[in-house]
Design a protein around this motif. Structure first.
Motif, PDB file in Angstrom:
ATOM      1  N   HIS A 129       0.839  -1.201   0.000  1.00 28.79           N
ATOM      2  CA  HIS A 129       0.000   0.000   0.000  1.00 28.79           C
ATOM      3  C   HIS A 129       0.875   1.253   0.000  1.00 28.79           C
ATOM      4  CE1 HIS A 129      -3.242   2.510   2.223  1.00 28.79           C
ATOM      5  NE2 HIS A 129      -3.610   2.396   0.971  1.00 28.79           N
ATOM      6  N   GLU A 130       1.895   1.263   0.837  1.00 24.84           N
ATOM      7  CA  GLU A 130       2.783   2.427   0.916  1.00 24.84           C
ATOM      8  C   GLU A 130       3.580   2.640  -0.373  1.00 24.84           C
ATOM      9  OE1 GLU A 130       5.326   2.465   4.317  1.00 24.84           O
ATOM     10  OE2 GLU A 130       3.695   1.922   5.675  1.00 24.84           O
ATOM     11  N   VAL A 131       4.057   1.533  -0.930  1.00 20.61           N
ATOM     12  CA  VAL A 131       4.839   1.640  -2.164  1.00 20.61           C
ATOM     13  C   VAL A 131       3.992   2.288  -3.260  1.00 20.61           C
ATOM     14  CG1 VAL A 131       5.858   0.256  -4.030  1.00 20.61           C
ATOM     15  CG2 VAL A 131       6.509  -0.180  -1.661  1.00 20.61           C
ATOM     16  N   LEU A 132       2.718   1.924  -3.303  1.00 20.60           N
ATOM     17  CA  LEU A 132       1.820   2.532  -4.287  1.00 20.60           C
ATOM     18  C   LEU A 132       1.703   4.033  -4.068  1.00 20.60           C
ATOM     19  CD1 LEU A 132      -1.193   0.095  -4.535  1.00 20.60           C
ATOM     20  CD2 LEU A 132       0.556   0.518  -6.257  1.00 20.60           C
ATOM     21  N   LEU A 133       1.772   4.443  -2.802  1.00 25.11           N
ATOM     22  CA  LEU A 133       1.640   5.868  -2.487  1.00 25.11           C
ATOM     23  C   LEU A 133       2.952   6.625  -2.692  1.00 25.11           C
ATOM     24  CD1 LEU A 133      -0.556   5.470   0.730  1.00 25.11           C
ATOM     25  CD2 LEU A 133      -1.333   6.102  -1.556  1.00 25.11           C
ATOM     26  N   GLY A 134       4.009   5.896  -3.038  1.00 19.26           N
ATOM     27  CA  GLY A 134       5.274   6.559  -3.363  1.00 19.26           C
ATOM     28  C   GLY A 134       6.398   6.329  -2.369  1.00 19.26           C
ATOM     29  N   VAL A 135       6.131   5.580  -1.306  1.00 18.30           N
ATOM     30  CA  VAL A 135       7.175   5.339  -0.304  1.00 18.30           C
ATOM     31  C   VAL A 135       8.172   4.324  -0.874  1.00 18.30           C
ATOM     32  CG1 VAL A 135       7.631   4.688   2.097  1.00 18.30           C
ATOM     33  CG2 VAL A 135       5.408   5.663   1.476  1.00 18.30           C
ATOM     34  N   ASN A 136       9.455   4.561  -0.625  1.00 14.63           N
ATOM     35  CA  ASN A 136      10.463   3.592  -1.073  1.00 14.63           C
ATOM     36  C   ASN A 136      11.581   3.492  -0.033  1.00 14.63           C
ATOM     37  OD1 ASN A 136      12.349   5.685  -1.553  1.00 14.63           O
ATOM     38  ND2 ASN A 136      11.561   5.978  -3.643  1.00 14.63           N
TER      39      ASN A 136
END
Ligand SMILES: *[C@@H]1O[C@H](CO)[C@@H](O)[C@H](O)[C@H]1NC(C)=O
Length: 277
Positions: free
Chosen positions: A85-92
């Protein structure tokens, strides 16, 4: 209800799984469908790699890092729902501090402008919330409600689905789902495809309101698909099995889409016979 379906539809535990090693939560049905080896290299001198599609090489190919959507799907398959979910929001791996600051200072950073959400991103986002199921998630809404919000483009608020507007990437994926479900999951196809007339669904909108979306006749109905998942327990076991394989296909399709896109391939191949098997 079989294990995979339960994972797909019901289990929130998987979405917060922290201690499981990769793959543990995903039922590849190995127990009931063992993966027999053909030994084509050893017996016939033909490498098994020859029968892979180009996009199956992504993990060890020559290309740079897989896109964030591909990473999110992989994390999801491994049972790491929150990370996906976070990766989709741009977190890396390198911006977690900034992400944490943005999350705890809503409206005070440019996170959302800096990390725009593409249309296919929304589809994977929708799928993650669908897996969340009946559990209350973001905005005090159930996973299923949020799944419909994202299926309609989230803040982009698309209204018409099927033959009319919607993004071309989303239309293509919906067409591939329509084709595949008609062929391989006939028991539930009538539920997930709008038949003779347009269908109207009421979904949540930004700001706590509701709004209506329209699915044109004879098209893939992403909202009905979510509804069907939400009532999966009431389906016959044959319908449940078909719902399970349809969800497996959806994951493969989305992954294939983003890998093809990253390589600049012709995406229409997803509607060709080979891809639809
Ligand atoms: C992480 O995201 C930032 C944007 O927030 C981007 O500039 C950076 O290149 C990304 N790093 C990796 C390793 O993908």
């Amino acid at each position: 209800m079989n294990a995979f379906l339960r994972f797909i539809v019901l289990s929130p535990a998987l979405l917060s799984a922290t201690s499981f090693p990769a793959l543990r939560n995903f039922d590849f049905s190995v127990a009931t469908r063992p993966l027999a080896l053909q030994y084509t290299l050893q017996r016939h001198g033909i490498s098994a790699l020859r029968s892979l599609k180009t996009t199956d090489f992504w993990l060890f190919g020559t290309h740079e890092t897989p896109s964030k959507i591909a990473q999110a799907i992989w994390l999801l398959i491994c049972g790491y729902g929150d990370a996906a979910h976070e990766v989709l929001l741009g977190v890396n791996a390198t911006n977690q501090d900034i992400a944490e600051y943005a999350a705890t200072h809503p409206g005070q950073t440019s996170w959302h402008q800096d990390h725009p959400l593409e249309d296919v991103n929304d589809l994977v986002h929708s799928l993650i919330h669908r897996y969340e199921g009946d559990f209350m998630g973001e905005g005090g809404h159930s996973g299923f409600e949020n799944a419909k919000y994202w299926a309609a483009g989230g803040p982009k608020e698309y209204k018409n689905f099927g033959n009319t507007d919607a993004a071309s990437s989303v239309s293509l994926i919906h067409k591939a789902l329509l084709q595949w479900s008609s062929l391989h999951t006939p028991k539930i196809a009538a539920d997930v495809v709008s038949t003779n007339s347009a269908r109207i669904h009421s979904i949540i909108a930004s700001g706590g309101k509701r709004r209506q979306v329209v699915v044109a006749p004879g098209c893939w109905d992403p909202f009905a698909f979510i509804d069907l998942c939400s009532t999966a327990e009431q389906l016959s076991s044959l319908e449940q099995d078909q719902l399970k394989i349809l969800q497996e296909f959806e994951l493969r399709l989305l992954l294939r889409y983003v890998l093809l896109e990253q390589r600049g391939c012709d995406l229409e191949i997803l509607l060709s016979g080979e891809e639809q098997q």
